[in-house]
Design a protein around this motif. Sequence first.
Motif, PDB file in Angstrom:
ATOM      1  N   PRO A 290       0.844  -1.211   0.000  1.00 24.02           N
ATOM      2  CA  PRO A 290       0.000   0.000   0.000  1.00 24.02           C
ATOM      3  C   PRO A 290       0.869   1.246   0.000  1.00 24.02           C
ATOM      4  CG  PRO A 290       0.006  -1.011   2.165  1.00 24.02           C
ATOM      5  CD  PRO A 290       0.736  -1.956   1.275  1.00 24.02           C
ATOM      6  N   ILE A 291       0.411   2.261  -0.698  1.00 25.60           N
ATOM      7  CA  ILE A 291       1.200   3.496  -0.757  1.00 25.60           C
ATOM      8  C   ILE A 291       1.279   4.172   0.603  1.00 25.60           C
ATOM      9  CG2 ILE A 291       0.739   3.871  -3.203  1.00 25.60           C
ATOM     10  CD1 ILE A 291      -1.368   5.925  -2.437  1.00 25.60           C
ATOM     11  N   LEU A 292       0.440   3.750   1.550  1.00 28.45           N
ATOM     12  CA  LEU A 292       0.515   4.306   2.903  1.00 28.45           C
ATOM     13  C   LEU A 292       1.870   4.043   3.546  1.00 28.45           C
ATOM     14  CD1 LEU A 292      -1.175   5.748   5.131  1.00 28.45           C
ATOM     15  CD2 LEU A 292      -1.727   3.476   6.014  1.00 28.45           C
ATOM     16  N   SER A 293       2.599   3.050   3.052  1.00 25.50           N
ATOM     17  CA  SER A 293       3.879   2.704   3.666  1.00 25.50           C
ATOM     18  C   SER A 293       4.951   3.749   3.397  1.00 25.50           C
ATOM     19  CB  SER A 293       4.349   1.338   3.160  1.00 25.50           C
ATOM     20  OG  SER A 293       4.531   1.359   1.752  1.00 25.50           O
ATOM     21  N   PHE A 294       4.742   4.639   2.429  1.00 27.45           N
ATOM     22  CA  PHE A 294       5.752   5.639   2.085  1.00 27.45           C
ATOM     23  C   PHE A 294       5.604   6.890   2.950  1.00 27.45           C
ATOM     24  CE2 PHE A 294       5.030   3.200  -1.848  1.00 27.45           C
ATOM     25  CZ  PHE A 294       6.302   2.644  -1.991  1.00 27.45           C
ATOM     26  N   ARG A 295       6.731   7.408   3.418  1.00 25.22           N
ATOM     27  CA  ARG A 295       6.699   8.602   4.278  1.00 25.22           C
ATOM     28  C   ARG A 295       6.038   9.778   3.576  1.00 25.22           C
ATOM     29  NH1 ARG A 295       9.075   9.909   9.155  1.00 25.22           N
ATOM     30  NH2 ARG A 295       8.184   7.847   9.507  1.00 25.22           N
ATOM     31  N   THR A 296       6.285   9.914   2.267  1.00 28.18           N
ATOM     32  CA  THR A 296       5.666  11.021   1.528  1.00 28.18           C
ATOM     33  C   THR A 296       4.149  10.893   1.482  1.00 28.18           C
ATOM     34  OG1 THR A 296       6.140   9.735  -0.468  1.00 28.18           O
ATOM     35  CG2 THR A 296       7.661  11.540   0.071  1.00 28.18           C
ATOM     36  N   GLN A 297       3.626   9.680   1.662  1.00 22.71           N
ATOM     37  CA  GLN A 297       2.177   9.479   1.633  1.00 22.71           C
ATOM     38  C   GLN A 297       1.569   9.608   3.022  1.00 22.71           C
ATOM     39  OE1 GLN A 297       0.564   9.159  -1.177  1.00 22.71           O
ATOM     40  NE2 GLN A 297      -1.492   8.839  -0.382  1.00 22.71           N
ATOM     41  N   HIS A 298       2.152   8.900   3.994  1.00 21.84           N
ATOM     42  CA  HIS A 298       1.509   8.942   5.317  1.00 21.84           C
ATOM     43  C   HIS A 298       1.866  10.193   6.108  1.00 21.84           C
ATOM     44  CE1 HIS A 298       5.195   6.399   6.549  1.00 21.84           C
ATOM     45  NE2 HIS A 298       5.332   7.533   7.204  1.00 21.84           N
ATOM     46  N   GLY A 299       2.932  10.902   5.707  1.00 18.58           N
ATOM     47  CA  GLY A 299       3.319  12.102   6.450  1.00 18.58           C
ATOM     48  C   GLY A 299       2.205  13.130   6.573  1.00 18.58           C
ATOM     49  N   PRO A 300       1.608  13.580   5.448  1.00 17.50           N
ATOM     50  CA  PRO A 300       0.512  14.556   5.542  1.00 17.50           C
ATOM     51  C   PRO A 300      -0.702  14.027   6.311  1.00 17.50           C
ATOM     52  CG  PRO A 300       1.374  14.472   3.303  1.00 17.50           C
ATOM     53  CD  PRO A 300       1.978  13.316   4.047  1.00 17.50           C
ATOM     54  N   ILE A 301      -0.976  12.731   6.206  1.00 11.79           N
ATOM     55  CA  ILE A 301      -2.127  12.150   6.901  1.00 11.79           C
ATOM     56  C   ILE A 301      -1.890  12.149   8.404  1.00 11.79           C
ATOM     57  CG2 ILE A 301      -3.535  10.064   7.145  1.00 11.79           C
ATOM     58  CD1 ILE A 301      -2.706   9.389   4.222  1.00 11.79           C
ATOM     59  N   LEU A 515      -2.075   4.962  13.737  1.00  9.61           N
ATOM     60  CA  LEU A 515      -2.959   5.651  12.798  1.00  9.61           C
ATOM     61  C   LEU A 515      -4.333   4.999  12.717  1.00  9.61           C
ATOM     62  CD1 LEU A 515      -3.507   7.834  10.717  1.00  9.61           C
ATOM     63  CD2 LEU A 515      -2.416   6.373   8.983  1.00  9.61           C
ATOM     64  N   GLY A 516      -4.373   3.662  12.633  1.00 14.72           N
ATOM     65  CA  GLY A 516      -5.667   2.988  12.554  1.00 14.72           C
ATOM     66  C   GLY A 516      -6.536   3.278  13.758  1.00 14.72           C
ATOM     67  N   GLU A 517      -5.944   3.269  14.930  1.00 15.52           N
ATOM     68  CA  GLU A 517      -6.685   3.566  16.147  1.00 15.52           C
ATOM     69  C   GLU A 517      -7.182   5.004  16.155  1.00 15.52           C
ATOM     70  OE1 GLU A 517      -5.897   3.552  21.013  1.00 15.52           O
ATOM     71  OE2 GLU A 517      -4.284   3.026  19.618  1.00 15.52           O
ATOM     72  N   LEU A 518      -6.341   5.919  15.685  1.00 20.42           N
ATOM     73  CA  LEU A 518      -6.724   7.334  15.645  1.00 20.42           C
ATOM     74  C   LEU A 518      -7.920   7.543  14.730  1.00 20.42           C
ATOM     75  CD1 LEU A 518      -3.182   8.998  15.386  1.00 20.42           C
ATOM     76  CD2 LEU A 518      -4.596   8.764  17.431  1.00 20.42           C
ATOM     77  N   VAL A 519      -7.911   6.907  13.571  1.00 22.68           N
ATOM     78  CA  VAL A 519      -9.010   7.065  12.617  1.00 22.68           C
ATOM     79  C   VAL A 519     -10.300   6.498  13.197  1.00 22.68           C
ATOM     80  CG1 VAL A 519      -9.881   6.309  10.372  1.00 22.68           C
ATOM     81  CG2 VAL A 519      -7.537   7.163  10.579  1.00 22.68           C
ATOM     82  N   ARG A 520     -10.207   5.345  13.857  1.00 22.72           N
ATOM     83  CA  ARG A 520     -11.420   4.768  14.470  1.00 22.72           C
ATOM     84  C   ARG A 520     -11.987   5.690  15.535  1.00 22.72           C
ATOM     85  NH1 ARG A 520      -8.378   0.043  13.855  1.00 22.72           N
ATOM     86  NH2 ARG A 520      -7.536   0.218  15.970  1.00 22.72           N
TER      87      ARG A 520
END
Length: 576
Positions: A290-301, A515-520
């Motif tokens: 998943p692209i979520l694994s990249f720092r450039t992707q998950h950083g802004p999230i 992150l998963g816990e935060l979103v829930r």
Amino acid sequence: MSFEGSPRRTVHLSHSPLYSTPNHYLDHTARAILSYGKAKEISLSYDIKMHDLLSLTPKFWQLHNDPVAMLDGAAMMLLTIQYNLCAGTIARYAVRRPELLPLVEDLLRYRKHGQYMLTELGHGLDISNIETTATLLPSGDFILNSPTPSSAKFMPPTVPAGLPCVAVVFAKLIVNGEARGHRPFLVSLNDGRQMCSGVRSRLLPYREGPNPVMHSLTTFHNVRLSRGALLGTLAQPPNVHANLMDIIHRVSIGTIAITGVALSAMQCYATIGALYSLRRKVGSPSKQVPILSFRTQHGPILTVAASAYVMQALQRWAISRFCDKSLDGRVRHGIAAILKAVMVQHSQQGALSVSERCGAQGLFAHNQMTRIHSEIRGLAIAEGDVLALSIKLVNELLLGRYTLPPSTHPDSLLARHEAALFSDLRVIVQSVGQHRGEDANRLILPRCQPMVEAIGHRMAYDAALAHCVRPALIDLYVASVVKLDAAWYVEHAGLGCAAQQAMEARAMDAVLPMLGELVREMDVFAYVSAPIASDERWESFVGDLKTFEGTARVELFENTHGGAPGGQPEMVRSHL
């Protein structure tokens, strides 16, 4: 992550036909009319009473924090105008004028639409100079007029929309030729089908981007009002400006209330970004990640998620102070302005950074982020423009008219940053000798909004600690704020570029596993309509798209040179 742990009162609406039926292909006017129905459904879910408006009960704040605004920002805008501004203003007078109670009840039950008409085309934020007049007649009635084109009331959606519409209209009171300051008046605008006599509404072109609203230019031409239409007295107020600030007091309540929409937006960006980035994979079929694994992707999230948690702590602190009647009213209004400034700042940063990481999908309004971004742009102007609020607040602080609550952690990075910026402004004021004039215009005004944002960042840090926000989220919030004025931290805090980058990297490393816990915990998935959030939603979205098929045939190659028999291409030689 709902407000003060309150239940979501509108979860059922997200599955109702009014909200769940696709409307991508409806024209703007049809969608604008739908928003009135959605606003009514939200209102009925809360059963707001006059007491809630006057006492600013938890239910009042819960309404403005409801993520249902993410499904239709126009509906929430119509609702807060009707409840907070229109009904809230009338309710203040209804306490002593029982004949107004049925009107308040009609507005709360959505038997009538309500509008709030203050701003004029030619004056904008310069409300002290609005031109609309209400002239007292010998009979005791009034005549309401828009004397010039620039006096047209700008923005309130006043065209007929199915229900009778009334408005609180602000005008200069004229008695025996004497101007006696501004007053609110009750004015009937239309019966739901056509405008009332003397009231003219011109429908403005729709804004592109947000959910459509029938914004209008409205003028009055010899509109006769009864004596009871006046909210207030005929007497000349001892202080005209103080009177104006008093009669528009619901605006400052709106300043802090609508920050709930920006908070819900941050929660929505984090949720959509995380879910999409988990779905979207790259690599060969046997080694997809998943692209979520990249720092450039998950950083802004991660950053917008941290901001959402810290901003919620700040909002709770700010509301408690705003409702504290023992505090100087100017301080309470200042806190509201600060909260709005940083809520808008972080929400807009999150919208751009996360939507860009969703590639082309992030450009489409049906994936919510660009539409919400456009609606937050409007929110930044509504109930007090952020820049104007900042200029007013900073100048009053520099003049020493009042002080804001001090930091509970004065040695923190953000508190030191705030103190230094304010000290710099004081030096400038001392050097130019006044807070007005050309030098102040050049040197002070451009620094006002960054100053207010710096105060808000410090307040947010203090509030996050007081409300026990996870330390990793606070650390990431601080790292993201440091980047907004990186040079200052290099020069004055001993944080070089490498140190700032390392601070952010450590914080993200700590937040990513949660992150998963935060979103829930944010609990906004029911209000996420973006098709990219799940495979099921995407399949449903594609199934509802207009589909074009046929049996047409278009030749790719035309025989333009009388080609060879059998349709064989003919070679053509050319000489240079």
